[in-house]
Structures are given as structure tokens and as C-alpha cells.
Design an enzyme around this catalytic site. Sequence first.
Site, PDB file in Angstrom:
ATOM      1  N   HIS A  48       0.815  -1.232   0.000  1.00 53.10           N
ATOM      2  CA  HIS A  48       0.000   0.000   0.000  1.00 53.10           C
ATOM      3  C   HIS A  48       0.844   1.276   0.000  1.00 53.10           C
ATOM      4  O   HIS A  48       0.313   2.376  -0.125  1.00 53.10           O
ATOM      5  CB  HIS A  48      -1.019  -0.015   1.153  1.00 53.10           C
TER       6      HIS A  48
ATOM      7  N   CYS B  90       1.134   6.068  11.959  1.00 51.88           N
ATOM      8  CA  CYS B  90       0.888   5.094  13.018  1.00 51.88           C
ATOM      9  C   CYS B  90       1.042   5.748  14.384  1.00 51.88           C
ATOM     10  O   CYS B  90       0.524   5.260  15.364  1.00 51.88           O
ATOM     11  CB  CYS B  90       1.871   3.925  12.882  1.00 51.88           C
TER      12      CYS B  90
HETATM   13  N1  PLP Z   1       7.892   0.315   8.177  1.00 49.35           N
HETATM   14  C1  PLP Z   1       7.834   1.573   7.709  1.00 49.35           C
HETATM   15  C2  PLP Z   1       9.105   2.320   7.456  1.00 49.35           C
HETATM   16  C3  PLP Z   1       6.606   2.166   7.455  1.00 49.35           C
HETATM   17  O1  PLP Z   1       6.556   3.421   7.003  1.00 49.35           O
HETATM   18  C4  PLP Z   1       5.417   1.429   7.713  1.00 49.35           C
HETATM   19  C5  PLP Z   1       4.097   2.059   7.537  1.00 49.35           C
HETATM   20  O2  PLP Z   1       3.928   3.237   7.733  1.00 49.35           O
HETATM   21  C6  PLP Z   1       5.547   0.110   8.162  1.00 49.35           C
HETATM   22  C7  PLP Z   1       6.795  -0.419   8.389  1.00 49.35           C
HETATM   23  C8  PLP Z   1       4.344  -0.737   8.403  1.00 49.35           C
HETATM   24  O3  PLP Z   1       3.769  -1.124   7.178  1.00 49.35           O
HETATM   25  P1  PLP Z   1       2.255  -1.616   7.110  1.00 49.35           P
HETATM   26  O4  PLP Z   1       1.407  -0.389   7.172  1.00 49.35           O
HETATM   27  O5  PLP Z   1       2.144  -2.313   5.798  1.00 49.35           O
HETATM   28  O6  PLP Z   1       2.040  -2.524   8.261  1.00 49.35           O
END
Ligand code: PLP
Length: 401
Positions: A204, A328
Site C-alpha cells: 500500500h 501510526c
Molecule cells: N515500516 C515503515 C518504514 C513504514 O513506514 C510502515 C508504515 O507506515 C511500516 C513499516 C508498516 O507497514 P504496514 O502499514 O504495511 O504494516
Amino acid sequence: MSERKQIYLDNAATTAVWPEVVEAMLPYFTEQYGNPSSLYFFGQNAKNAISDARARIAKHLNATTQDIYFTACGTESDNWALKATADAYQSKGRHIITSAIEHHAIVHSTEWLAQQGYEITYLPVDADGLIDPATLEAAIRPDTILVSIICANNEIGTLQPIRELAAIAHAHGVLFHTDAVQAVAHLPIDVVDLDVDMLSGSAHKFHGPKGVGFLYIRKGVRTRSFLHGGAQERKRRAGTENVPGIVGMAAALDACMARFDQRVAHEVVLRDHLIDRVLAEVEHVRLNGHRTLRLPNNVNISFEFVEGESLLLSLEQQGVLASSGSACASGSLDPSHVLLAIGLPHEIAHGSLRLTLGEETTIEDIDYTVEAIKQVVEQLRKMSPLFEDFVAGRKAVHAVK
Ligand code: PLP
């Protein structure tokens, strides 16, 4: 009634699924919906689609097809890389090295591992968010089993010298993982050239669907099964495969890589225009992240005397969608650990804005956004007692560019 203006500048949070990606996925919902584990042809069609997607994704990363494992998201890939590898190598040692600016998928996994008795070293970064390879060299111990360093930071966009860091880990016989969730499709990624043992990606973030990611695991790396159940993913990750998602992820990566050069060049021009204009036209601001060693679509700026949440909400009223840090992490009032790690004082970290562009972003969008930022920052500063104090000469300004 005229449609409300919307300029989406939060492509690091997630991206639009491109129409050709949706088109590639659709048959796997409605026509080819067989279970890839079924032995009859209907299931085999789905299985073939997965094999084909795996080969195409591997090709874009210069990986061996069998070394790509599908997961449900970047978070799962990161958790798998850390927890299962830590478990598989614990007889060698229980020390893991990572950085102070990882995504929460890594940070919270290492915190969990620490509770299980692993020792974690968090490498510091400089004011631009860069890791000095000498600090990695110095941190490696005889019981170090894994180094995990983010390839491109999701908040400030800084790119790490992954090849150099992986070489240091390997010189000491230590495995190297990189979280490349923000890097895949935005930077050229060649797992052989980078010489990494594991690499995480998520669809995504590059115009694929949500709920599907991958982990590259180089042949020979011992890793435990992360999910137990069926024999999917060569018995390493059980669970019926997300066939439409996997097909969509491959289609998205194909589309991104087919026009990689134009897309990245377009984003870099707009990124630099946005940075140059804000730094020149708004006072008391600071660019976060390295000026050139940064993601082509990332801008992160701190505005002194402004509260990030108010800035975001006011910009939203003007139709500009951005982020005050990691998506997040939003909802939390704590300042971002990444901005603190590059040395920002709390109050400046709180006044930070991340704008992440996409192929669809236009120069008009950027100019509109700069005007909106100027207006909103001026309004918010007028209401700020700190700014009032500053103007009255009662408080020294922080050293911001
Ligand atoms: N790692 C990084 C550097 C990210 O930017 C993100 C999402 O923002 C993730 C991991 C996690 O990915 P996912 O949203 O597919 O769980």
C-alpha cells in the site's frame, strides 16, 4: 455545488491504488477465486498467479524468486524478520542492533524482544538522521546476531548507507535486515548489490492494496515459521494466501518501475520547490532530514511557535491533507521519537509537518499548499503566547534555518 478541494500529500501513510492494479486484481475476487492449495485446476490458476507475482516482484528487486515470502503487511514482515530470526539464532547470542529512528513495527518488536531477555542497542543518528557506520562497527559484539536498520525513514525521509552498514555486519558474521517499506518503488532496490539478508516491503506504500506485504529472506538464513498452520509459503508462513492482494502488489510494482525515472524526477522537482519556497518564505522553520539523501517525495518541516496538530487541522480546512509525523504514531501526544533522535527540542518537534508527494501531485498543488501554509502559520502564531513573547524580545528563538 463545487467539489471541495483536496490535495493529498500523505503518500507515506498510504497511496491510491492505481486503476490498472485494481483491474489486475478483480478476476481473483470474482472469477479465479479458487484456493491456491486446492489440487484441481481452479486452485492451480490461483497458485500460478501467485508464482507469477512472486517472480515479477523478485525480478524488480534482483532477488531469487524463492526468496520472496508474502505477508499481510510491512508490520508483519518486520516482526517476522526480528522475532523469528532472534529465536532461530539465540544459541549464538541474544544481542540485536537497530537504530533510534526505526518505525514502530521495529521499535515495538525490539521492545518485546528485550522483555524476552534479548539485549538491544539503538544506534544514534546525527542531526540529519544519518547513522555513522563507525557506530555500528563499535556496537557489534561476539553475541550480536542481527542488525536491523531502516532503509528510508518514514518521517524525515533520510536514506541510510545500507550497503556500507550491511558490509560491516557481514564482516562480523552478523545478519542484516532492512525495513524498506518506504523505499521499495521509490528508490532502486537491488538485494544483491545491497547485500542484505532480509528486506521488508508493503504494497500500500506503492499504489498496491492494503493488507499485503513481503519479506525477502536470502537463501540460507535460518528463520522460524512465524505463523503456524498449513504448508503455504514453503512452510514458513501459514495461512491461505491473499491472492488478489499478491497479484495487485506485483501489478503495482510493475507500474511503478515501468515509469520509475519520470515519476521520481517529477517528485524531486516538486519536493525541492516545496522545500525551497517554505524555507525562503516562512520565518523560523527547519527542514528535518538530510537535504539530498532523502526520499524523492518527502518533505518534513518544523515550524517554531506552532502546534503540529493545529497546523494539520487548519491545513485540512484548506483541503491539504498531510501528517504531523508517522501515521501510526498520530493520536499520541508524545513527540515523535525520530524528531527527538535528531536533536529537536520537544516544542519544535511538536510543530512539525510531513508532506509526502506522489506522481499525481502538480506544481499548482505545491504552490497552493505553500500559500496555505503561510496563511495558517501566520494565523496560528498570532494566537501563540510563545510567539508573542518572542516578538516582545522576551524569549530567544531556537536555532532554526
Ligand atoms: N515500516 C515503515 C518504514 C513504514 O513506514 C510502515 C508504515 O507506515 C511500516 C513499516 C508498516 O507497514 P504496514 O502499514 O504495511 O504494516
